[in-house]
Motif scaffolding. Sequence first.
Motif, mmCIF file in Angstrom:
data_model
loop_
_atom_site.group_PDB
_atom_site.id
_atom_site.type_symbol
_atom_site.label_atom_id
_atom_site.label_comp_id
_atom_site.label_asym_id
_atom_site.label_seq_id
_atom_site.Cartn_x
_atom_site.Cartn_y
_atom_site.Cartn_z
ATOM 1 N N ARG A 32 0.810 -1.217 0.000
ATOM 2 C CA ARG A 32 0.000 0.000 0.000
ATOM 3 C C ARG A 32 0.844 1.267 0.000
ATOM 4 N NH1 ARG A 32 -4.023 -0.011 4.811
ATOM 5 N NH2 ARG A 32 -2.105 -0.604 5.889
ATOM 6 N N THR A 33 1.923 1.256 0.786
ATOM 7 C CA THR A 33 2.752 2.456 0.879
ATOM 8 C C THR A 33 3.395 2.785 -0.455
ATOM 9 O OG1 THR A 33 3.190 2.131 3.236
ATOM 10 C CG2 THR A 33 4.777 3.458 1.993
ATOM 11 N N TYR A 34 4.044 1.793 -1.062
ATOM 12 C CA TYR A 34 4.739 2.087 -2.310
ATOM 13 C C TYR A 34 3.771 2.227 -3.470
ATOM 14 C CZ TYR A 34 8.845 2.844 -5.008
ATOM 15 O OH TYR A 34 9.791 3.457 -5.776
ATOM 16 N N PHE A 35 2.641 1.566 -3.399
ATOM 17 C CA PHE A 35 1.638 1.740 -4.455
ATOM 18 C C PHE A 35 1.166 3.194 -4.471
ATOM 19 C CE2 PHE A 35 -2.728 1.731 -6.062
ATOM 20 C CZ PHE A 35 -2.563 1.066 -7.265
ATOM 21 N N LEU A 36 0.924 3.755 -3.292
ATOM 22 C CA LEU A 36 0.521 5.158 -3.217
ATOM 23 C C LEU A 36 1.609 6.057 -3.791
ATOM 24 C CD1 LEU A 36 -1.294 7.486 -2.186
ATOM 25 C CD2 LEU A 36 -0.160 7.263 0.038
ATOM 26 N N ALA A 37 2.865 5.795 -3.420
ATOM 27 C CA ALA A 37 3.960 6.632 -3.909
ATOM 28 C C ALA A 37 4.101 6.534 -5.419
ATOM 29 C CB ALA A 37 5.267 6.223 -3.226
ATOM 30 N N THR A 38 3.868 5.347 -5.974
ATOM 31 C CA THR A 38 4.015 5.152 -7.419
ATOM 32 C C THR A 38 3.055 6.023 -8.210
ATOM 33 O OG1 THR A 38 4.774 2.891 -7.055
ATOM 34 C CG2 THR A 38 3.990 3.410 -9.261
ATOM 35 N N ARG A 39 1.941 6.377 -7.604
ATOM 36 C CA ARG A 39 0.967 7.251 -8.273
ATOM 37 C C ARG A 39 1.548 8.636 -8.567
ATOM 38 N NH1 ARG A 39 -3.392 5.339 -10.540
ATOM 39 N NH2 ARG A 39 -4.636 7.150 -9.949
ATOM 40 N N LEU A 40 2.666 8.961 -7.937
ATOM 41 C CA LEU A 40 3.289 10.264 -8.143
ATOM 42 C C LEU A 40 4.294 10.263 -9.292
ATOM 43 C CD1 LEU A 40 3.929 11.172 -4.385
ATOM 44 C CD2 LEU A 40 2.023 11.930 -5.838
ATOM 45 N N LEU A 41 4.541 9.098 -9.879
ATOM 46 C CA LEU A 41 5.448 9.016 -11.021
ATOM 47 C C LEU A 41 4.748 9.455 -12.304
ATOM 48 C CD1 LEU A 41 7.326 5.615 -10.621
ATOM 49 C CD2 LEU A 41 8.351 7.892 -10.596
ATOM 50 N N PRO A 42 5.511 9.869 -13.314
ATOM 51 C CA PRO A 42 4.916 10.087 -14.632
ATOM 52 C C PRO A 42 4.223 8.808 -15.097
ATOM 53 C CG PRO A 42 7.144 10.966 -14.569
ATOM 54 C CD PRO A 42 6.955 10.201 -13.290
ATOM 55 N N VAL A 43 3.095 8.948 -15.768
ATOM 56 C CA VAL A 43 2.277 7.780 -16.108
ATOM 57 C C VAL A 43 3.046 6.741 -16.921
ATOM 58 C CG1 VAL A 43 0.048 8.916 -15.940
ATOM 59 C CG2 VAL A 43 1.331 9.052 -18.079
ATOM 60 N N PRO A 156 17.233 2.698 -13.242
ATOM 61 C CA PRO A 156 17.075 3.072 -14.653
ATOM 62 C C PRO A 156 15.673 3.593 -14.985
ATOM 63 C CG PRO A 156 18.129 0.926 -14.445
ATOM 64 C CD PRO A 156 17.607 1.273 -13.094
ATOM 65 N N VAL A 157 14.680 3.128 -14.265
ATOM 66 C CA VAL A 157 13.305 3.587 -14.497
ATOM 67 C C VAL A 157 13.122 5.009 -13.990
ATOM 68 C CG1 VAL A 157 10.857 3.134 -14.041
ATOM 69 C CG2 VAL A 157 12.462 1.221 -14.298
ATOM 70 N N LEU A 158 13.700 5.291 -12.840
ATOM 71 C CA LEU A 158 13.546 6.611 -12.242
ATOM 72 C C LEU A 158 14.379 7.663 -12.962
ATOM 73 C CD1 LEU A 158 13.756 5.511 -8.504
ATOM 74 C CD2 LEU A 158 11.681 6.078 -9.783
ATOM 75 N N ALA A 245 19.505 8.971 1.993
ATOM 76 C CA ALA A 245 18.902 10.282 1.784
ATOM 77 C C ALA A 245 19.530 11.129 0.673
ATOM 78 C CB ALA A 245 18.878 11.057 3.104
ATOM 79 N N PRO A 246 20.868 11.208 0.559
ATOM 80 C CA PRO A 246 21.436 12.058 -0.492
ATOM 81 C C PRO A 246 21.049 11.634 -1.901
ATOM 82 C CG PRO A 246 23.098 11.521 1.155
ATOM 83 C CD PRO A 246 21.923 10.652 1.436
ATOM 84 N N GLY A 247 20.660 10.383 -2.082
ATOM 85 C CA GLY A 247 20.323 9.898 -3.413
ATOM 86 C C GLY A 247 19.047 10.472 -3.979
ATOM 87 N N LEU A 248 18.153 10.978 -3.136
ATOM 88 C CA LEU A 248 16.890 11.505 -3.651
ATOM 89 C C LEU A 248 17.121 12.680 -4.590
ATOM 90 C CD1 LEU A 248 15.921 9.743 -1.202
ATOM 91 C CD2 LEU A 248 14.006 11.328 -1.021
ATOM 92 N N ALA A 249 18.054 13.539 -4.244
ATOM 93 C CA ALA A 249 18.350 14.701 -5.087
ATOM 94 C C ALA A 249 19.092 14.315 -6.357
ATOM 95 C CB ALA A 249 19.164 15.725 -4.300
ATOM 96 N N MET A 250 19.575 13.079 -6.446
ATOM 97 C CA MET A 250 20.278 12.628 -7.638
ATOM 98 C C MET A 250 19.333 12.069 -8.697
ATOM 99 S SD MET A 250 23.530 10.709 -5.865
ATOM 100 C CE MET A 250 24.610 11.573 -4.719
ATOM 101 N N LEU A 251 18.058 11.902 -8.340
ATOM 102 C CA LEU A 251 17.079 11.382 -9.283
ATOM 103 C C LEU A 251 16.588 12.477 -10.211
ATOM 104 C CD1 LEU A 251 14.929 9.252 -6.822
ATOM 105 C CD2 LEU A 251 16.773 8.443 -8.327
ATOM 106 N N GLU A 252 16.031 12.068 -11.345
ATOM 107 C CA GLU A 252 15.386 13.050 -12.210
ATOM 108 C C GLU A 252 14.270 13.745 -11.433
ATOM 109 O OE1 GLU A 252 14.017 11.301 -15.818
ATOM 110 O OE2 GLU A 252 16.035 10.885 -16.569
ATOM 111 N N PRO A 253 14.097 15.049 -11.627
ATOM 112 C CA PRO A 253 13.102 15.789 -10.850
ATOM 113 C C PRO A 253 11.708 15.183 -10.875
ATOM 114 C CG PRO A 253 14.524 17.311 -12.014
ATOM 115 C CD PRO A 253 14.904 15.939 -12.492
ATOM 116 N N SER A 255 10.891 12.164 -10.893
ATOM 117 C CA SER A 255 10.833 10.943 -10.092
ATOM 118 C C SER A 255 10.960 11.210 -8.597
ATOM 119 C CB SER A 255 11.945 9.978 -10.514
ATOM 120 O OG SER A 255 11.782 9.551 -11.845
ATOM 121 N N ARG A 256 11.493 12.363 -8.244
ATOM 122 C CA ARG A 256 11.756 12.630 -6.832
ATOM 123 C C ARG A 256 10.506 12.606 -5.954
ATOM 124 N NH1 ARG A 256 15.654 17.756 -8.012
ATOM 125 N NH2 ARG A 256 17.256 16.610 -9.204
#
Length: 333
Positions: A32-43, A156-158, A245-253, A255-256
């Motif tokens: 449930r937690t990650y499913f909710l978060a996945t909704r924030l990704l580009p379709v 690679p997806v993010l 934590a530092p890796g979040l800022a390394m993702l494409e905007p 995906s963050r």
Amino acid sequence: MTDRELDAAGVTDPALREAYRRCRALNARHGRTYFLATRLLPVERRPAVHALYGFARWADDIVDALGTGAGPERRDAELSALQRELDKGLRDGNSTEPVVRAVADTARRYGIDHGHFADFMTAMRSDLVVTDYADYAALRRYTHGSAAVIGLQMLPVLGTVVPRGAAAPHAAALGVAFQLTNFLRDVGEDLDRGRVYLPADLLAAHGVHRALLRWCRDTGRRDRRVTTALKEFGALTRAVYREAAPGLAMLEPVSRPCIRAAFVLYGGILEAVARDGWSVLHRRAVVPRRRRAVVAADGLARVAAARLRARGGVRRPDARPLAPCPPVPGEVA
């Protein structure tokens, strides 16, 4: 999987579309937690994430099949069959198993290292015979295959704004942080499965052993030695969040927001365990719905902001990350 997501991802084959839909259903039911978060990704990226997590959930279901009459030998046979299908799917893209077909398609589209899947299956097989871990180093070796590689599959997806190798250690650490959080939350349920993921030397340092955990679970009683050991494991888990934590800022905007939401929500589980008095042997700690809604709303705002920034131009792969890291669970921002 919605038609909109599949259309955006360029998945046109009817059987493959149905395979991705099955993965989405697995992820929705178990995560449930990650499913909710996945909704924030580009379709267009959501099907790939559902395929990766759907496959992981399916393998985990085989390993944890309790109350189904499936003993270790049967589960071993099912894992072996899954391994053969996975090898075939990754090799030639064909499989009679829908979930394998979807994950193999995702691996091909995003160039995901096949070795990550091999490491994952090795970890799943170990769960059939390994019931405890002597020390934290042994547990981390297990979590490499069971969790770190999930973060590496996702990378690679993010997408990243730095060379992928620079982001990889943080992505791996995030996968481990999530799983250690699950281990802490699920101590009682794992004990019922015959497993103790808390390192034996950590428990012993506080005078805790399996029999004491079993006694607490069966009687509903508390023991300060157990509580102290759980707190130490919580501290170890927070340290892994700091690695990640530092890796979040390394993702494409774009995906963050998804990964930030997952970071905050999983961290919320860790905080809920502490608020509940470390009573994980008696009940499962949960993040309140209101908190989940607040995180989702924040994520949607970040998605909108990322899309607005994207309209102003595309960032170079070597651009420096600018987004701040979220606070580590249990620590002051």
